[in-house]
Design an enzyme around this catalytic site. Structure first.
Site, mmCIF file in Angstrom:
data_model
loop_
_atom_site.group_PDB
_atom_site.id
_atom_site.type_symbol
_atom_site.label_atom_id
_atom_site.label_comp_id
_atom_site.label_asym_id
_atom_site.label_seq_id
_atom_site.Cartn_x
_atom_site.Cartn_y
_atom_site.Cartn_z
ATOM 1 N N GLN A 99 0.808 -1.215 0.000
ATOM 2 C CA GLN A 99 0.000 0.000 0.000
ATOM 3 C C GLN A 99 0.840 1.263 0.000
ATOM 4 O OE1 GLN A 99 -1.268 0.477 4.517
ATOM 5 N NE2 GLN A 99 -1.773 -1.555 3.776
ATOM 6 N N HIS A 119 4.739 0.308 0.859
ATOM 7 C CA HIS A 119 5.106 -0.447 2.055
ATOM 8 C C HIS A 119 4.099 -1.542 2.378
ATOM 9 C CE1 HIS A 119 2.350 2.627 3.613
ATOM 10 N NE2 HIS A 119 2.054 1.776 4.568
ATOM 11 N N GLU A 173 3.787 7.740 8.550
ATOM 12 C CA GLU A 173 3.721 6.852 9.705
ATOM 13 C C GLU A 173 5.111 6.361 10.041
ATOM 14 O OE1 GLU A 173 1.011 4.118 7.712
ATOM 15 O OE2 GLU A 173 2.541 2.576 7.672
ATOM 16 N N HIS A 201 0.201 5.616 1.137
ATOM 17 C CA HIS A 201 -0.681 6.653 1.658
ATOM 18 C C HIS A 201 -0.340 7.982 1.000
ATOM 19 C CE1 HIS A 201 -1.682 3.697 4.629
ATOM 20 N NE2 HIS A 201 -0.456 3.671 5.093
ATOM 21 N N ARG A 225 -4.427 0.642 -1.965
ATOM 22 C CA ARG A 225 -3.867 -0.707 -2.082
ATOM 23 C C ARG A 225 -3.335 -0.932 -3.485
ATOM 24 N NH1 ARG A 225 -8.728 -3.283 0.009
ATOM 25 N NH2 ARG A 225 -8.450 -2.662 2.171
HETATM 26 ZN ZN ZN Z 1 0.500 2.069 6.072
#
Ligand code: ZN
Length: 313
Positions: A94, A170, A113, A96, A190
């Site tokens: 995926q 990632h 993240e 972001h 995704r």
């Molecule tokens: Zn993630």
């Protein structure tokens, strides 16, 4: 003047397992529990205060009604989210989006993240980055399903730390448990899901065009330099500091006193036990506890034999 101890929200995921019960003692809702949203004010899973004058309130309600707890921080949404993730199976590969793309297309924050690896089975891996040199090359590899060539993998072990900025391809691999500190966002594009089917035999949606839009090409590795500070009573390590969050690893062996040098502080106990002391009042701590130190808590002491991950906006 009280800390806010929190009860998080456990989330069933097709790739989840039972370590949130077996390792942390949480009362999991299924044998495929993938995530604890431990310190969360996200509407998809806000944590609830379990002590003091705000008992029963969610962190989302406190953000809306008592902004002074957060140092009167500006903004529509509480910016951080702490999760514990148990990947019994591989998570989807995926990406972001960053804030600009996410606010425009999804109406929420983007998502950078970072992961502190809590546990990894021997040989366990993550997907981190890709090998395409251009957008055309990236797109062609996806169309040809040349995943082994396209995706970079890294073997991991407990104690490793990864900063995963928005735009990074990632995936957390099977057998890996992480404490994740992230921007408060639930937007995931995704790219690849191993052609895996859910209980009802359906493939999960992919978001190839959005993923191509937001992926950083070529991949850039921006791992931050750790700053280690040995103090009387333990070791305080700054894992990452950037525009979104600062994240620390605190290893406590004796009393250490901290000053509130940010608007507020989020803390998760990931190993051992001890006490939190605020103005002479003691609160017992153990592995699996999560709490927020509001703005009015100017100073606190941690004592015992424990490891904690903390974050600040
Ligand atoms: Zn993630």
């Amino acid at each position: 003047m009280e800390p806010l101890f929190l009860t998080g929200v456990l989330q069933d995921k097709i790739w989840g397992g039972t370590k949130l019960r077996d390792e942390f003692g949480y009362d999991i809702p299924s044998e495929t529990t993938g995530e604890l949203w431990a310190i969360s004010a996200h509407p998809n899973g806000p944590a609830t205060v379990k002590n003091g004058q705000y008992v029963g309130k969610t962190l989302l309600e406190l953000w809306d009604e008592h902004r002074e707890l957060f140092g009167d921080q500006e903004g529509d949404v509480f910016p951080l989210l702490t999760k514990i993730i148990d990947a019994q199976q591989d998570l989807s590969v995926q990406i972001h989006p960053g804030d600009g793309y996410a606010l425009l297309h999804e109406g929420e924050l983007g998502k950078s993240e970072c992961w502190y690896i809590l546990d990894a089975e021997p040989g366990a891996e993550i997907v981190f980055g890709h090998n395409a040199e251009s957008i055309a090359d990236f797109r062609q590899s996806i169309e040809d399903e040349r995943w082994d060539e396209l995706l970079r993998t890294i073997k991991v072990q407990a104690g490793d730390f990864f900063y995963v900025p928005s735009g990074t391809v990632h995936a957390i691999g099977s057998g890996v448990m992480v404490l994740e500190t992230q921007q408060s966002s639930d937007t995931t594009y995704r790219l690849y899901d191993y052609n895996r089917r859910d209980d009802e035999g359906n493939l999960r949606d992919l978001h190839i065009e959005q993923a191509i839009d937001v992926t950083t090409i070529p991949h850039q590795d921006q791992q931050p330099q750790k700053i280690v500070d040995a103090v009387a009573g333990g070791t305080l390590t700054t894992l990452v500091t950037n525009e979104f969050f600062t994240v620390y690893n605190w290893e406590v062996e004796g009393p250490i006193t901290f000053q509130q040098d940010a608007l507020y502080t989020l803390v998760s106990v990931i190993e051992g036990e001890g006490q939190l002391i605020i103005r002479g009042k003691e609160y017992p701590l153990k592995k699996g506890d999560h709490f927020l130190l509001p703005n009015e808590v100017e100073e606190w002491t941690l004592d015992g034999d424990m490891q904690l991950i903390a974050s600040q906006p």
